[in-house]
Write an enzyme that holds these catalytic residues in place. Structure first.
Site, PDB file in Angstrom:
ATOM      1  N   HIS A  65       0.821  -1.203  -0.173  1.00 42.96           N
ATOM      2  CA  HIS A  65      -0.043   0.118   0.274  1.00 42.96           C
ATOM      3  C   HIS A  65       0.812   1.040   0.113  1.00 42.96           C
ATOM      4  CE1 HIS A  65       1.249  -0.457   4.261  1.00 42.96           C
ATOM      5  NE2 HIS A  65       0.504  -1.634   4.345  1.00 42.96           N
ATOM      6  N   HIS A  69       5.058   2.163   7.287  1.00 39.54           N
ATOM      7  CA  HIS A  69       4.932   1.466   8.386  1.00 39.54           C
ATOM      8  C   HIS A  69       6.391   1.456   9.485  1.00 39.54           C
ATOM      9  CE1 HIS A  69       1.458  -0.844   8.003  1.00 39.54           C
ATOM     10  NE2 HIS A  69       1.539  -1.698   7.040  1.00 39.54           N
ATOM     11  N   HIS A 103       4.954  -6.595   1.863  1.00 40.59           N
ATOM     12  CA  HIS A 103       5.597  -6.926   3.333  1.00 40.59           C
ATOM     13  C   HIS A 103       4.511  -8.115   4.000  1.00 40.59           C
ATOM     14  CE1 HIS A 103       3.040  -3.446   3.820  1.00 40.59           C
ATOM     15  NE2 HIS A 103       2.659  -4.129   5.134  1.00 40.59           N
ATOM     16  N   CYS A 117       3.204  -1.304  15.544  1.00 40.47           N
ATOM     17  CA  CYS A 117       3.182  -0.855  14.091  1.00 40.47           C
ATOM     18  C   CYS A 117       2.540   0.462  14.007  1.00 40.47           C
ATOM     19  CB  CYS A 117       2.400  -1.734  13.387  1.00 40.47           C
ATOM     20  SG  CYS A 117       2.034  -1.142  11.299  1.00 40.47           S
TER      21      CYS A 117
END
Lengths: 123, 123
Positions: A65, A69, A103, A117
């Site tokens: 996306h 992160h 990922h 996260c």
């Protein structure tokens, strides 16, 4: 006014006061839960902080996306796929995943794995 | 490409590969260090992740600023001042501090205290 979520220390899973485990399903997720520690409910306009816990044999979604992160492993051991490579992570290891990088996190061994996260609030 | 900072486990302080302890001084800081785990060096455009470690008897700066903080204690015990109140924190506890709220963290007891701190990249 500041908001405190105290960790609940009488549980097998990592849990916090006033924080629910959320549904976290999908074709590529297995035995994983998500908790939003800092998010819309806390009125956070810039970043959100989530905790993902993955049971032995489980994994998070295979994801790609535009948003980035920040990850830090705080429980157990993990294997992470980053683009076309895989590497193992131990407790305390930090990963920065820029936008658009593929990922996925896997639990390694027979104990639960968990990571914090961080994501941008607008995504 | 993703960046991994592995925790270095042979040190008394919490330390990571390729992460320096930064100068962190001021009239209200005592026995505290700052490490930038995810920041400009990692190319993070949205949020930064820092680790603050405070030795026994030490404390972070008495701070008030427009940007918000996400905090999770990952080492030892702390006392936090939030506006006009103080409360103790144990390992794993999460605090969301909205913009403009006065805050300061103190080490409690005779072991080091450390917390992760998330801030917006633009502040």
């Amino acid at each position: 006014m500041a908001i405190i979520h105290r960790m609940l220390r009488d549980r097998p899973q990592f849990d916090w006061e006033d924080v629910l485990a959320r549904a976290y399903d999908g074709p590529t997720v297995h035995l994983a839960t998500r908790r939003i520690l800092i998010g819309p409910h806390e009125g956070a306009p810039n970043f959100h902080l989530r905790y993902f816990e993955v049971q032995p044999g489980g994994y998070t979604t295979l994801d790609q996306h535009p948003h980035d992160h920040g990850v830090i492993l705080i429980r157990g051991r993990a294997r992470v796929r980053l683009a076309d490579a895989e590497t193992e992570l131990a407790c305390g290891d930090v990963v920065y995943i820029p936008g658009n990088e593929i990922h996925q996190f896997f639990c390694v061994g027979d104990a639960p794995m968990g990571f914090l996260c961080i994501v941008p609030a607008r995504r």
